[in-house]
Write a protein that holds these residues in place. Structure first.
Motif, PDB file in Angstrom:
ATOM      1  N   GLU A  57      -6.301  33.091  -0.881  1.00 27.85           N
ATOM      2  CA  GLU A  57      -7.705  32.723  -1.101  1.00 27.85           C
ATOM      3  C   GLU A  57      -7.848  31.834  -2.329  1.00 27.85           C
ATOM      4  N   GLN A  58      -7.115  32.157  -3.396  1.00 28.66           N
ATOM      5  CA  GLN A  58      -7.178  31.316  -4.587  1.00 28.66           C
ATOM      6  C   GLN A  58      -6.600  29.929  -4.298  1.00 28.66           C
ATOM      7  N   GLY A  59      -5.494  29.885  -3.550  1.00 27.50           N
ATOM      8  CA  GLY A  59      -4.922  28.601  -3.190  1.00 27.50           C
ATOM      9  C   GLY A  59      -5.865  27.769  -2.341  1.00 27.50           C
ATOM     10  N   GLU A  60      -6.616  28.416  -1.469  1.00 24.22           N
ATOM     11  CA  GLU A  60      -7.581  27.690  -0.636  1.00 24.22           C
ATOM     12  C   GLU A  60      -8.675  27.071  -1.486  1.00 24.22           C
ATOM     13  N   LYS A  61      -9.086  27.748  -2.543  1.00 22.40           N
ATOM     14  CA  LYS A  61     -10.079  27.169  -3.450  1.00 22.40           C
ATOM     15  C   LYS A  61      -9.524  25.913  -4.128  1.00 22.40           C
ATOM     16  N   VAL A  62      -8.246  25.984  -4.518  1.00 28.05           N
ATOM     17  CA  VAL A  62      -7.612  24.817  -5.146  1.00 28.05           C
ATOM     18  C   VAL A  62      -7.531  23.671  -4.145  1.00 28.05           C
ATOM     19  N   ARG A  63      -7.079  23.961  -2.927  1.00 30.65           N
ATOM     20  CA  ARG A  63      -6.965  22.918  -1.895  1.00 30.65           C
ATOM     21  C   ARG A  63      -8.322  22.274  -1.625  1.00 30.65           C
ATOM     22  N   ALA A  79     -10.438  26.008   7.607  1.00 30.84           N
ATOM     23  CA  ALA A  79      -9.243  26.336   6.830  1.00 30.84           C
ATOM     24  C   ALA A  79      -8.015  26.470   7.722  1.00 30.84           C
ATOM     25  N   LEU A  80      -8.241  26.594   9.044  1.00 35.36           N
ATOM     26  CA  LEU A  80      -7.172  26.701  10.033  1.00 35.36           C
ATOM     27  C   LEU A  80      -6.927  25.360  10.714  1.00 35.36           C
ATOM     28  N   PRO A  81      -5.721  25.094  11.176  1.00 32.65           N
ATOM     29  CA  PRO A  81      -5.494  23.898  11.984  1.00 32.65           C
ATOM     30  C   PRO A  81      -5.995  24.099  13.405  1.00 32.65           C
ATOM     31  N   ARG A  82      -6.347  23.009  14.067  1.00 31.96           N
ATOM     32  CA  ARG A  82      -6.724  23.044  15.470  1.00 31.96           C
ATOM     33  C   ARG A  82      -5.516  23.510  16.291  1.00 31.96           C
ATOM     34  N   THR A 131       0.838  -1.190   0.000  1.00 25.60           N
ATOM     35  CA  THR A 131       0.000   0.000   0.000  1.00 25.60           C
ATOM     36  C   THR A 131       0.874   1.242   0.000  1.00 25.60           C
ATOM     37  N   VAL A 132       0.409   2.312  -0.678  1.00 26.28           N
ATOM     38  CA  VAL A 132       1.070   3.611  -0.608  1.00 26.28           C
ATOM     39  C   VAL A 132       0.054   4.644  -0.140  1.00 26.28           C
ATOM     40  N   ILE A 133       0.473   5.496   0.800  1.00 26.62           N
ATOM     41  CA  ILE A 133      -0.320   6.627   1.270  1.00 26.62           C
ATOM     42  C   ILE A 133       0.294   7.878   0.660  1.00 26.62           C
ATOM     43  N   ILE A 134      -0.510   8.715  -0.018  1.00 25.05           N
ATOM     44  CA  ILE A 134       0.003   9.846  -0.786  1.00 25.05           C
ATOM     45  C   ILE A 134      -0.560  11.154  -0.243  1.00 25.05           C
ATOM     46  N   HIS A 135       0.325  12.032   0.224  1.00 27.49           N
ATOM     47  CA  HIS A 135      -0.058  13.395   0.619  1.00 27.49           C
ATOM     48  C   HIS A 135       0.780  14.371  -0.182  1.00 27.49           C
ATOM     49  N   LEU A 136       0.177  15.011  -1.189  1.00 27.85           N
ATOM     50  CA  LEU A 136       0.896  15.920  -2.080  1.00 27.85           C
ATOM     51  C   LEU A 136      -0.042  17.008  -2.601  1.00 27.85           C
ATOM     52  N   GLY A 137       0.542  18.150  -2.885  1.00 25.96           N
ATOM     53  CA  GLY A 137      -0.200  19.266  -3.464  1.00 25.96           C
ATOM     54  C   GLY A 137      -0.061  20.562  -2.695  1.00 25.96           C
ATOM     55  N   ALA A 138       0.228  20.487  -1.401  1.00 27.08           N
ATOM     56  CA  ALA A 138       0.310  21.697  -0.586  1.00 27.08           C
ATOM     57  C   ALA A 138       1.406  22.638  -1.088  1.00 27.08           C
ATOM     58  N   ASN A 139       2.579  22.098  -1.420  1.00 29.01           N
ATOM     59  CA  ASN A 139       3.679  22.955  -1.869  1.00 29.01           C
ATOM     60  C   ASN A 139       3.444  23.490  -3.273  1.00 29.01           C
ATOM     61  N   ASP A 140       2.752  22.731  -4.114  1.00 32.50           N
ATOM     62  CA  ASP A 140       2.382  23.242  -5.431  1.00 32.50           C
ATOM     63  C   ASP A 140       1.458  24.449  -5.283  1.00 32.50           C
ATOM     64  N   ILE A 141       0.518  24.366  -4.329  1.00 31.11           N
ATOM     65  CA  ILE A 141      -0.420  25.461  -4.091  1.00 31.11           C
ATOM     66  C   ILE A 141       0.280  26.666  -3.473  1.00 31.11           C
ATOM     67  N   GLY A 142       1.167  26.423  -2.535  1.00 30.27           N
ATOM     68  CA  GLY A 142       1.782  27.515  -1.784  1.00 30.27           C
ATOM     69  C   GLY A 142       3.003  28.136  -2.411  1.00 30.27           C
ATOM     70  N   ALA A 143       3.650  27.455  -3.360  1.00 27.08           N
ATOM     71  CA  ALA A 143       4.929  27.932  -3.901  1.00 27.08           C
ATOM     72  C   ALA A 143       4.877  29.345  -4.474  1.00 27.08           C
ATOM     73  N   PRO A 144       3.836  29.739  -5.220  1.00 26.63           N
ATOM     74  CA  PRO A 144       3.838  31.104  -5.776  1.00 26.63           C
ATOM     75  C   PRO A 144       3.878  32.202  -4.720  1.00 26.63           C
ATOM     76  N   GLN A 145       3.386  31.918  -3.518  1.00 22.53           N
ATOM     77  CA  GLN A 145       3.398  32.923  -2.454  1.00 22.53           C
ATOM     78  C   GLN A 145       4.711  32.925  -1.662  1.00 22.53           C
ATOM     79  N   MET A 146       5.436  31.815  -1.697  1.00 21.11           N
ATOM     80  CA  MET A 146       6.583  31.646  -0.808  1.00 21.11           C
ATOM     81  C   MET A 146       7.767  32.531  -1.173  1.00 21.11           C
TER      82      MET A 146
END
Length: 416
Positions: free
Chosen positions: A349-355, A385-388, A282-297
């Protein structure tokens, strides 16, 4: 120090293994520990110093790893993926860790490669050692010590770890005391896996967690073994499930674009870091956060940082799912963690829509065989949209120990 003769020499070949069958003979191997390597890069204030660019010469490197499950024999996997010259391993040992750079007396075992003490790995290749007769138990820590008599050149390595690696001048393969190992760093070098055989259960297999810094363990306490994968391994051991866990996360990794500091894009490294390991179920995949956030970084280590769409990220996820299924591997999709409130510029805000769109697809499309809902495990009930607050590291984004525990607790073990 006992010298182990060659049991099976496996070098420069595809070492994937299907689940055991009645016809199979010889040992069945699974990955009990692993990491993903990346190209050499200079140390930094955030990631700490490392020795990747200068490499090693007449030095011993002792690396500490923690197993998921155990077995009656083991072998190590070494990589020269980003080397430009042949890499000579003069000698290697494994031993039980006694804390820091120390090993338990009488436990050091010399490993061989095709029956020989030394081996050479061609640029861009990897190999595994012969089997060594050191029995191991669940959640045990081992040391792997490599001696390089010759200059290695820049090292293929894993940049960020929550473990410590040690370096000594000269040959110190079986030293019990850690005194010669006067230098340390939080990175792993050349070592990409420790694999075991000899488990009694025919259902044994490996779960690979594949992704970015959430998988890699940013936010976890150094040396405390409290990453998501550590907590998941503990759950599996407690439930007597015969599954190993390998962490193939790279902090900063993206699914769509390469980075000079954060590894090859996930779709390119997936065959090596997941499918190229033995016994993967089995593989567990968590990806996309850095693609979304990179333009702002504005992070030069990201390299190219184009704005991305949900459709682009989803299509890349589909590519990973197809590759997994083609190799008989179950794919578990992990929703992208909450990104609002981070103390560095990753949210928009745009990144949050993508996420939100990507997470909706992961949950509802049925493309993945199962879902690990990281987003809901970490989300603040008042503003999802915020972490606990109790689950977030001091950077406002990554999970802390409680957050990693919550993610591991959200995983349905039957789905693995």
């Amino acid at each position: 120090m006992a010298v182990v003769s060659a049991v099976s020499a496996v070098a420069h070949e595809d070492t994937r293994q299907k689940q055991p069958t009645a016809e199979r003979t010889g040992p069945v191997w699974t990955g009990a520990w692993g990491t993903a390597v990346q190209q050499p890069v200079a140390g930094s204030e955030d990631w700490g110093p490392n020795w990747s660019r200068q490499g090693f010469a007449d030095q011993s490197v002792r690396q500490v790893v923690r197993f998921a499950t155990g077995g009656s024999a083991l072998r190590i996997r070494l990589s020269n993926a980003y080397g430009t010259t042949p890499l000579r391993i003069t000698a290697a040992t494994v031993a039980r860790s006694a804390g820091d750079a120390q090993v338990w007396p009488g436990t050091a075992r010399e490993l061989t490669f095709g029956g020989r003490q030394s081996t050479t790995i061609a640029p861009g290749r990897e190999l595994v050692s012969d089997a060594g007769s050191l029995s191991t138990s669940p959640l045990e820590k081992l040391t792997v010590t490599l001696y390089f008599a010759d200059r290695t050149g820049p090292a293929s390595f894993h940049r960020f770890t929550t473990a410590t690696s040690y370096r000594a001048a000269g040959r110190h393969l079986s030293d019990v005391a850690g005194d010669p190992f006067k230098e340390s760093t939080n990175a792993w070098y050349f070592l990409t896996g420790v694999e075991v055989s000899g488990a009694a259960s025919p259902r044994r297999g490996t779960v690979v967690a594949f992704g970015d810094s959430l998988i890699d363990g940013t936010g976890a306490t150094p040396g405390a073994d409290n990453r998501f994968t550590d907590k998941l391994a503990e759950r599996l051991v407690a439930a007597r499930r015969p599954l190993d866990v390998v962490n193939a996360g790279i902090g900063g990794n993206r699914i769509l674009n390469d980075s000079p500091c954060y590894g090859d894009k996930a779709t390119d490294r997936f065959p090596r870091d997941v499918l190229g390991r033995p016994g993967v179920r089995t593989v567990i995949i968590h990806l996309g956060a850095n693609d979304i956030g990179a333009p702002q970084m504005g992070d030069p280590c990201m390299g190219s940082a184009p704005a991305v769409t949900a459709g682009q990220i989803i299509e890349a996820h589909k590519q990973l799912i197809r590759a997994a299924h083609a190799h008989g591997v179950k794919a578990v999709g992990a929703t992208i963690l909450p990104m609002k409130g981070a103390l560095f510029p990753v949210y928009s805000e745009q990144g949050e829509k993508v996420r939100t769109s990507v997470n909706h697809w992961i949950r509802t499309s049925g493309a993945y065989d199962a879902v690990l809902d990281v987003d809901r495990a970490l989300a603040n009930p008042v503003d999802p949209a915020l972490p606990r607050p109790g689950y977030v590291f001091q950077d406002g984004l990554h999970p802390n120990e409680a957050g990693f525990h919550a993610i591991a607790s959200a995983m349905d073990l039957d789905a693995l």
